[in-house]
Scaffold this motif. Structure first.
Motif, PDB file in Angstrom:
ATOM      1  N   TYR A  39       0.872   3.908  -2.553  1.00 58.67           N
ATOM      2  CA  TYR A  39       0.035   4.189  -1.388  1.00 58.67           C
ATOM      3  C   TYR A  39       0.529   5.434  -0.649  1.00 58.67           C
ATOM      4  O   TYR A  39      -0.266   6.236  -0.169  1.00 58.67           O
ATOM      5  CB  TYR A  39       0.003   2.992  -0.441  1.00 58.67           C
ATOM      6  CG  TYR A  39      -0.983   3.182   0.677  1.00 58.67           C
ATOM      7  CD1 TYR A  39      -2.342   2.950   0.470  1.00 58.67           C
ATOM      8  CD2 TYR A  39      -0.581   3.621   1.933  1.00 58.67           C
ATOM      9  CE1 TYR A  39      -3.265   3.145   1.483  1.00 58.67           C
ATOM     10  CE2 TYR A  39      -1.500   3.820   2.950  1.00 58.67           C
ATOM     11  CZ  TYR A  39      -2.834   3.590   2.721  1.00 58.67           C
ATOM     12  OH  TYR A  39      -3.749   3.789   3.727  1.00 58.67           O
ATOM     13  N   GLN A  40       1.849   5.576  -0.557  1.00 61.87           N
ATOM     14  CA  GLN A  40       2.409   6.706   0.188  1.00 61.87           C
ATOM     15  C   GLN A  40       2.647   7.953  -0.662  1.00 61.87           C
ATOM     16  O   GLN A  40       3.018   8.978  -0.118  1.00 61.87           O
ATOM     17  CB  GLN A  40       3.724   6.300   0.852  1.00 61.87           C
ATOM     18  CG  GLN A  40       3.523   5.365   2.017  1.00 61.87           C
ATOM     19  CD  GLN A  40       4.799   5.183   2.780  1.00 61.87           C
ATOM     20  OE1 GLN A  40       5.863   4.995   2.199  1.00 61.87           O
ATOM     21  NE2 GLN A  40       4.711   5.257   4.092  1.00 61.87           N
ATOM     22  N   ASN A  41       2.466   7.839  -1.957  1.00 67.94           N
ATOM     23  CA  ASN A  41       2.739   8.968  -2.855  1.00 67.94           C
ATOM     24  C   ASN A  41       4.185   9.441  -2.725  1.00 67.94           C
ATOM     25  O   ASN A  41       4.467  10.625  -2.591  1.00 67.94           O
ATOM     26  CB  ASN A  41       1.761  10.127  -2.593  1.00 67.94           C
ATOM     27  CG  ASN A  41       0.339   9.712  -2.849  1.00 67.94           C
ATOM     28  OD1 ASN A  41       0.016   9.212  -3.913  1.00 67.94           O
ATOM     29  ND2 ASN A  41      -0.512   9.886  -1.856  1.00 67.94           N
ATOM     30  N   ARG A  42       5.103   8.491  -2.750  1.00 64.47           N
ATOM     31  CA  ARG A  42       6.538   8.756  -2.637  1.00 64.47           C
ATOM     32  C   ARG A  42       7.277   7.924  -3.675  1.00 64.47           C
ATOM     33  O   ARG A  42       6.725   6.992  -4.234  1.00 64.47           O
ATOM     34  CB  ARG A  42       7.052   8.399  -1.242  1.00 64.47           C
ATOM     35  CG  ARG A  42       6.456   9.223  -0.113  1.00 64.47           C
ATOM     36  CD  ARG A  42       6.929   8.707   1.239  1.00 64.47           C
ATOM     37  NE  ARG A  42       6.336   9.441   2.338  1.00 64.47           N
ATOM     38  CZ  ARG A  42       6.853  10.537   2.877  1.00 64.47           C
ATOM     39  NH1 ARG A  42       7.991  11.028   2.432  1.00 64.47           N
ATOM     40  NH2 ARG A  42       6.239  11.144   3.874  1.00 64.47           N
ATOM     41  N   GLU A  60       8.792   1.408   6.023  1.00 64.19           N
ATOM     42  CA  GLU A  60       8.400   0.991   4.671  1.00 64.19           C
ATOM     43  C   GLU A  60       8.944  -0.399   4.337  1.00 64.19           C
ATOM     44  O   GLU A  60       8.260  -1.209   3.714  1.00 64.19           O
ATOM     45  CB  GLU A  60       8.886   2.001   3.637  1.00 64.19           C
ATOM     46  CG  GLU A  60       8.097   3.282   3.607  1.00 64.19           C
ATOM     47  CD  GLU A  60       8.527   4.309   4.652  1.00 64.19           C
ATOM     48  OE1 GLU A  60       7.776   5.263   4.864  1.00 64.19           O
ATOM     49  OE2 GLU A  60       9.613   4.166   5.246  1.00 64.19           O
ATOM     50  N   ARG A  90      -1.715  -1.146   5.642  1.00 65.52           N
ATOM     51  CA  ARG A  90      -2.200   0.222   5.460  1.00 65.52           C
ATOM     52  C   ARG A  90      -1.876   1.073   6.685  1.00 65.52           C
ATOM     53  O   ARG A  90      -1.515   2.226   6.559  1.00 65.52           O
ATOM     54  CB  ARG A  90      -3.700   0.237   5.164  1.00 65.52           C
ATOM     55  CG  ARG A  90      -3.997  -0.217   3.743  1.00 65.52           C
ATOM     56  CD  ARG A  90      -5.443  -0.073   3.389  1.00 65.52           C
ATOM     57  NE  ARG A  90      -6.177  -1.131   4.087  1.00 65.52           N
ATOM     58  CZ  ARG A  90      -7.425  -1.028   4.491  1.00 65.52           C
ATOM     59  NH1 ARG A  90      -8.103   0.064   4.294  1.00 65.52           N
ATOM     60  NH2 ARG A  90      -8.017  -2.036   5.084  1.00 65.52           N
ATOM     61  N   LEU A  93       1.870   1.930   6.606  1.00 69.13           N
ATOM     62  CA  LEU A  93       2.184   2.865   5.528  1.00 69.13           C
ATOM     63  C   LEU A  93       1.516   4.222   5.706  1.00 69.13           C
ATOM     64  O   LEU A  93       1.992   5.225   5.192  1.00 69.13           O
ATOM     65  CB  LEU A  93       1.813   2.248   4.179  1.00 69.13           C
ATOM     66  CG  LEU A  93       2.617   0.997   3.815  1.00 69.13           C
ATOM     67  CD1 LEU A  93       2.107   0.410   2.517  1.00 69.13           C
ATOM     68  CD2 LEU A  93       4.101   1.296   3.745  1.00 69.13           C
ATOM     69  N   SER A  94       0.430   4.270   6.452  1.00 67.10           N
ATOM     70  CA  SER A  94      -0.259   5.544   6.684  1.00 67.10           C
ATOM     71  C   SER A  94       0.540   6.468   7.592  1.00 67.10           C
ATOM     72  O   SER A  94       0.329   7.682   7.583  1.00 67.10           O
ATOM     73  CB  SER A  94      -1.635   5.293   7.317  1.00 67.10           C
ATOM     74  OG  SER A  94      -2.474   4.662   6.374  1.00 67.10           O
ATOM     75  N   ARG A  96       3.518   7.515   7.337  1.00 73.64           N
ATOM     76  CA  ARG A  96       4.335   8.473   6.580  1.00 73.64           C
ATOM     77  C   ARG A  96       3.724   8.787   5.212  1.00 73.64           C
ATOM     78  O   ARG A  96       4.409   9.204   4.293  1.00 73.64           O
ATOM     79  CB  ARG A  96       5.763   7.941   6.398  1.00 73.64           C
ATOM     80  CG  ARG A  96       6.578   7.987   7.649  1.00 73.64           C
ATOM     81  CD  ARG A  96       8.058   7.701   7.486  1.00 73.64           C
ATOM     82  NE  ARG A  96       8.581   7.455   6.171  1.00 73.64           N
ATOM     83  CZ  ARG A  96       9.212   8.381   5.411  1.00 73.64           C
ATOM     84  NH1 ARG A  96       9.362   9.594   5.829  1.00 73.64           N
ATOM     85  NH2 ARG A  96       9.685   8.044   4.236  1.00 73.64           N
ATOM     86  N   ARG A  97       2.443   8.583   5.078  1.00 76.74           N
ATOM     87  CA  ARG A  97       1.780   8.805   3.784  1.00 76.74           C
ATOM     88  C   ARG A  97       1.668  10.283   3.468  1.00 76.74           C
ATOM     89  O   ARG A  97       1.294  11.081   4.317  1.00 76.74           O
ATOM     90  CB  ARG A  97       0.391   8.176   3.815  1.00 76.74           C
ATOM     91  CG  ARG A  97      -0.298   8.202   2.483  1.00 76.74           C
ATOM     92  CD  ARG A  97      -1.625   7.497   2.550  1.00 76.74           C
ATOM     93  NE  ARG A  97      -2.164   7.335   1.212  1.00 76.74           N
ATOM     94  CZ  ARG A  97      -3.440   7.141   0.941  1.00 76.74           C
ATOM     95  NH1 ARG A  97      -4.313   7.035   1.929  1.00 76.74           N
ATOM     96  NH2 ARG A  97      -3.847   7.024  -0.295  1.00 76.74           N
ATOM     97  N   LYS A  98       2.005  10.637   2.230  1.00 74.32           N
ATOM     98  CA  LYS A  98       1.798  11.998   1.739  1.00 74.32           C
ATOM     99  C   LYS A  98       0.407  12.044   1.129  1.00 74.32           C
ATOM    100  O   LYS A  98       0.141  11.353   0.158  1.00 74.32           O
ATOM    101  CB  LYS A  98       2.816  12.365   0.660  1.00 74.32           C
ATOM    102  CG  LYS A  98       4.193  12.654   1.163  1.00 74.32           C
ATOM    103  CD  LYS A  98       5.060  13.108  -0.018  1.00 74.32           C
ATOM    104  CE  LYS A  98       6.468  13.358   0.388  1.00 74.32           C
ATOM    105  NZ  LYS A  98       7.313  13.708  -0.767  1.00 74.32           N
ATOM    106  N   VAL A  99      -0.459  12.841   1.710  1.00 75.57           N
ATOM    107  CA  VAL A  99      -1.819  12.959   1.190  1.00 75.57           C
ATOM    108  C   VAL A  99      -1.858  14.154   0.258  1.00 75.57           C
ATOM    109  O   VAL A  99      -1.531  15.270   0.666  1.00 75.57           O
ATOM    110  CB  VAL A  99      -2.844  13.122   2.330  1.00 75.57           C
ATOM    111  CG1 VAL A  99      -4.245  13.251   1.783  1.00 75.57           C
ATOM    112  CG2 VAL A  99      -2.737  11.944   3.298  1.00 75.57           C
TER     113      VAL A  99
END
Length: 101
Positions: A39-42, A60, A90, A93-94, A96-99
């Motif tokens: 979800y966070q792309n990490r 997290e 969501r 987690l949003s 620190r999410r990397k979009v």
């Protein structure tokens, strides 16, 4: 590399005092960490020693523990679709999410 949430931490969060479901709870830990990562792309945990792993911060960790509790309390039989991730996960987690660009 250590898993960012230990079995003892998860069991304490779930208030589980027996050992009969340790394997199941361990699987939930890995599933929650993977869901957070995707979800966070990490990347927070990898068995690959050369992978660039980021610190698993308290935000997290809290979201993952909530997710573990949700999956533990609401078990879905094999072959059935699980419920959507609740908004609270969501939202956490949003932050620190990397979009992807």
């Amino acid at each position: 590399m250590e898993i960012p949430i230990t079995l003892n931490e998860a069991k304490a969060h779930l208030r589980v005092t027996h050992d009969t479901e340790d394997a199941y709870i361990s699987a939930l830990i890995l599933a929650a960490i993977q869901a957070v990562e995707e979800y966070q792309n990490r990347v927070y945990y990898s068995e690959d020693e050369t992978a660039e792993v980021e610190p698993f911060k308290s935000l997290e960790k809290h979201a993952a523990l909530l997710m573990i509790a949700q999956m533990y309390e609401n078990r879905v039989p094999v072959g059935q679709q699980a419920a959507e991730i609740p908004l609270s996960f969501r939202w956490l987690l949003s932050l620190r999410r990397k979009v992807p660009a």
